[in-house]
Motif scaffolding. Structure first.
Motif, PDB file in Angstrom:
ATOM      1  N   ASP A  22       0.862  -0.972   0.041  1.00 42.27           N
ATOM      2  CA  ASP A  22      -0.015   0.009  -0.052  1.00 42.27           C
ATOM      3  C   ASP A  22       0.814   1.333  -0.018  1.00 42.27           C
ATOM      4  O   ASP A  22       1.737   1.258  -0.769  1.00 42.27           O
ATOM      5  CB  ASP A  22      -0.936  -0.199   1.278  1.00 42.27           C
ATOM      6  CG  ASP A  22      -2.135  -1.334   1.136  1.00 42.27           C
ATOM      7  OD1 ASP A  22      -2.153  -1.762   0.126  1.00 42.27           O
ATOM      8  OD2 ASP A  22      -2.369  -1.808   2.089  1.00 42.27           O
ATOM      9  N   ASP A  23       0.832   2.024   0.844  1.00 45.77           N
ATOM     10  CA  ASP A  23       1.666   3.516   0.974  1.00 45.77           C
ATOM     11  C   ASP A  23       2.640   3.304   2.182  1.00 45.77           C
ATOM     12  O   ASP A  23       3.239   4.278   2.321  1.00 45.77           O
ATOM     13  CB  ASP A  23       0.586   4.452   1.099  1.00 45.77           C
ATOM     14  CG  ASP A  23      -0.181   4.410   2.408  1.00 45.77           C
ATOM     15  OD1 ASP A  23      -0.150   3.594   3.014  1.00 45.77           O
ATOM     16  OD2 ASP A  23      -0.586   5.433   2.870  1.00 45.77           O
ATOM     17  N   GLY A  24       2.939   2.178   2.478  1.00 47.35           N
ATOM     18  CA  GLY A  24       4.046   2.095   3.238  1.00 47.35           C
ATOM     19  C   GLY A  24       5.041   0.851   3.256  1.00 47.35           C
ATOM     20  O   GLY A  24       5.075   0.405   1.896  1.00 47.35           O
ATOM     21  N   SER A  25       5.863   0.698   3.809  1.00 45.86           N
ATOM     22  CA  SER A  25       7.055  -0.520   3.859  1.00 45.86           C
ATOM     23  C   SER A  25       7.188  -1.215   4.925  1.00 45.86           C
ATOM     24  O   SER A  25       7.032  -0.912   6.110  1.00 45.86           O
ATOM     25  CB  SER A  25       7.999   0.163   2.981  1.00 45.86           C
ATOM     26  OG  SER A  25       8.906   0.785   3.950  1.00 45.86           O
ATOM     27  N   VAL A  66      -0.933 -11.083   3.268  1.00 46.00           N
ATOM     28  CA  VAL A  66       0.070 -11.407   4.536  1.00 46.00           C
ATOM     29  C   VAL A  66       0.699 -10.119   4.721  1.00 46.00           C
ATOM     30  O   VAL A  66       0.876  -9.821   5.879  1.00 46.00           O
ATOM     31  CB  VAL A  66       1.282 -12.431   4.094  1.00 46.00           C
ATOM     32  CG1 VAL A  66       2.067 -12.670   5.354  1.00 46.00           C
ATOM     33  CG2 VAL A  66       0.321 -13.807   3.810  1.00 46.00           C
ATOM     34  N   LEU A  67       1.349  -9.452   3.721  1.00 48.24           N
ATOM     35  CA  LEU A  67       2.014  -8.332   4.055  1.00 48.24           C
ATOM     36  C   LEU A  67       0.914  -7.093   4.634  1.00 48.24           C
ATOM     37  O   LEU A  67       1.499  -6.452   5.726  1.00 48.24           O
ATOM     38  CB  LEU A  67       2.536  -7.686   2.534  1.00 48.24           C
ATOM     39  CG  LEU A  67       3.536  -8.480   2.015  1.00 48.24           C
ATOM     40  CD1 LEU A  67       3.995  -7.806   0.832  1.00 48.24           C
ATOM     41  CD2 LEU A  67       4.808  -8.550   2.940  1.00 48.24           C
ATOM     42  N   ARG A  68      -0.314  -6.842   4.283  1.00 50.08           N
ATOM     43  CA  ARG A  68      -0.872  -6.212   4.915  1.00 50.08           C
ATOM     44  C   ARG A  68      -1.244  -6.537   6.351  1.00 50.08           C
ATOM     45  O   ARG A  68      -1.102  -5.652   7.196  1.00 50.08           O
ATOM     46  CB  ARG A  68      -2.235  -6.327   4.038  1.00 50.08           C
ATOM     47  CG  ARG A  68      -2.973  -4.909   4.009  1.00 50.08           C
ATOM     48  CD  ARG A  68      -4.130  -4.777   2.860  1.00 50.08           C
ATOM     49  NE  ARG A  68      -3.614  -4.504   1.471  1.00 50.08           N
ATOM     50  CZ  ARG A  68      -3.753  -5.309   0.405  1.00 50.08           C
ATOM     51  NH1 ARG A  68      -4.816  -6.234   0.231  1.00 50.08           N
ATOM     52  NH2 ARG A  68      -3.160  -4.500  -0.706  1.00 50.08           N
ATOM     53  N   ALA A  69      -1.494  -7.727   6.661  1.00 49.59           N
ATOM     54  CA  ALA A  69      -1.717  -8.093   8.031  1.00 49.59           C
ATOM     55  C   ALA A  69      -0.456  -8.101   8.744  1.00 49.59           C
ATOM     56  O   ALA A  69      -0.660  -7.469   9.985  1.00 49.59           O
ATOM     57  CB  ALA A  69      -2.026  -9.648   7.958  1.00 49.59           C
ATOM     58  N   LEU A  70       0.628  -8.146   8.272  1.00 47.69           N
ATOM     59  CA  LEU A  70       1.870  -7.894   8.993  1.00 47.69           C
ATOM     60  C   LEU A  70       2.172  -6.247   9.386  1.00 47.69           C
ATOM     61  O   LEU A  70       2.324  -5.913  10.480  1.00 47.69           O
ATOM     62  CB  LEU A  70       2.962  -8.365   8.069  1.00 47.69           C
ATOM     63  CG  LEU A  70       3.220  -9.774   8.076  1.00 47.69           C
ATOM     64  CD1 LEU A  70       4.470 -10.002   6.830  1.00 47.69           C
ATOM     65  CD2 LEU A  70       4.069 -10.147   9.350  1.00 47.69           C
TER      66      LEU A  70
END
Ligand code: GTP
Ligand code: MG
Length: 433
Positions: A201-204, A316-320
């Motif tokens: 999304d807009d983060g890392s 998974v990345l979003r949940a993390l």
């Protein structure tokens, strides 16, 4: 590991000067001394925060200076202390002075006094005694500590990848991030930790991949324990399990037990589970395996992914990301509770009474020998720095202190005469006027 460095000069505040003043009252011709003390200079304090993850800011403000103390004034008014300068640094910052580590900020909210502000000088109200009714001396404020430090940040990852060898950790990292770790179909392919940044999304997220863990890893079996410390400070663990594992619940339990054996802290770290390599498997088989893990894992979220087929990765990345943000918030609230984490002062034995006298001889051009005496020692140099050498009373007080500490005796023993030059902390004077 990524290492980030910066060089900054640190300058604590100078103490305010003490004041010389005498009470002036109606009908009192000569009032007693009422010069107030100078305020203490501000300290330079480092505060570790999870909200920063680079030292880049320090490249733009290479000088960190705390406020000076104010001078004392008449009517016993003390000068205000200088405000400390609170400098936020990322958790994981190591501070070195002349190559030596003076602080290691490992915990969010940890505060370390890096440089002490100078003490304020005493006003003349302090120097009244039966023999000295009208002291015309006051101390100068002491300079604050000033020096250069080197900062080093060992970057701490947001997410630590854990799991058995061959679980697909490196493959996951290579697909979601810019990292290019080695990947192979055998155990212990990864021998050193890898880091990668995954955009979502807009983060890392900064993700660390470590060598696989096996039963007994926490006691040093396999490669495990040396690398567990690399995930020790990560915010969230992503536990990867090969979907082809026969007894998936047992596999999960084994890794959890190793974490628990290593540290309670690691065991309690927020966790997300992902079954890997689901490409080419029927959905109902995948679901069966998910259920088996869920029975063991309780509330821990379980995902199913395929790195090769790019399936389920964004979820998974979003949940993390959500979990990492939650974990950081908890840290912030700790930071907000004032006094929760004790401030550490670096120089507990700051003032030591130890001193030394050294006779320094020079032979001049025409052969004649001249000598001066160098006095060193933390306490006496501190007094000297606070002494106004122009002021006769102030200088006499320094001589008194030297007498009390036994320094004058030692000077005489080494041959100092009344008019021999004595050097302390950069100032020169004689034993007798
Ligand atoms: N089919 C399939 N194979 C995968 C997938 N992910 C990884 N693999 C394979 O699994 C094997 C191990 O992958 P790695 O990423 O090296 O595993 P690892 O967990 O890093 O292993 P160690 O570094 O030894 O702990 C390789 O042969 C990969 O090609 C996937 O999503 N699908
Ligand atoms: Mg690997």
């Amino acid at each position: 590991m990524f290492v980030d460095t910066a060089k900054v000069s640190i300058c604590a505040g100078r103490g305010g000067d003490g004041a010389v003043s005498f009470r002036r009252e109606l009908y009192v011709e000569k009032g007693g001394p009422d010069g107030g003390d100078g305020g203490r200079g501000g300290d330079v304090v480092f505060l570790a925060t999870e909200n920063l993850n680079t030292l880049i800011d320090f490249r733009y403000k290479p000088e960190l200076k705390a406020e000076n103390g104010e001078s004392g004034s008449k009517r016993d008014r003390h000068g205000a202390a200088g405000e400390p300068l609170i400098v936020k640094v990322p958790v994981g910052t190591v501070v070195r002075r002349d190559g030596e580590i003076i602080a290691d900020l490992t915990e969010s909210g940890q505060k370390v006094v890096i440089a002490n502000g100078g003490d304020g000088g005493f006003g003349n109200a302090h120097f009244k005694s039966s023999v000295r009714q009208t002291p015309r001396m006051a101390e100068k404020g002491e300079v604050g500590e000033a020096f250069e430090v080197e900062l080093e940040l060992k970057l701490l990852a947001d997410v630590g990848l854990i799991g058995f060898p061959n679980a697909g950790k490196s493959t996951f990292l290579s697909v979601v991030s810019n990292a290019r770790p080695e990947i192979a179909n055998y155990a212990f392919t990864t021998l050193t930790p890898n880091l990668g940044v995954a955009d979502i999304d807009d983060g890392s997220l900064l993700i660390a991949d470590i060598p696989g863990l096996i039963e007994g890893a926490s006691e040093g079996k396999g490669l495990g324990d040396a690398f567990l410390r690399h995930v020790e400070r990560t915010a969230v663990l992503l536990h990867l399990i090969d979907v082809y594992t026969d007894d998936i619940a047992a596999a999960y339990k084994t890794i959890r037990a190793e974490l628990a054996n290593y540290s309670l802290d690691l065991m309690n770290r927020p966790e997300i589970i992902a079954l890997t390599k689901i490409d080419g498997l029927d959905d109902d088989i995948v679901q069966m395996q998910i259920d088996a893990v869920k029975d063991m894992a309780g509330d821990v979220p379980v995902f199913a992914i395929s790195s090769s087929a790019h399936k389920g990765l964004a979820d998974v990345l979003r949940a993390l990301r959500v979990k990492v943000a939650e974990a950081r918030k908890v840290d912030e609230s700790i930071e907000d509770e004032d006094g929760e984490i004790e401030t550490i002062t670096l120089d507990a034995a700051k003032i030591s009474g130890a001193w030394a006298v050294e006779k320094v001889e020079n032979r001049g051009k025409n052969g004649e020998l001249t000598a001066y005496y160098r006095v060193t020692g933390e306490k006496i140099e501190k007094f000297a720095r606070r002494t106004n050498f122009e002021n006769y009373e102030g200088l006499n007080r320094l001589r008194d202190i030297m007498k009390k500490l036994g320094i004058v005796h030692e000077l005489r023993r080494q041959g100092a005469e009344n008019d021999s030059p004595i050097s302390i902390g950069g100032s020169v004077f004689t034993l007798v006027e």
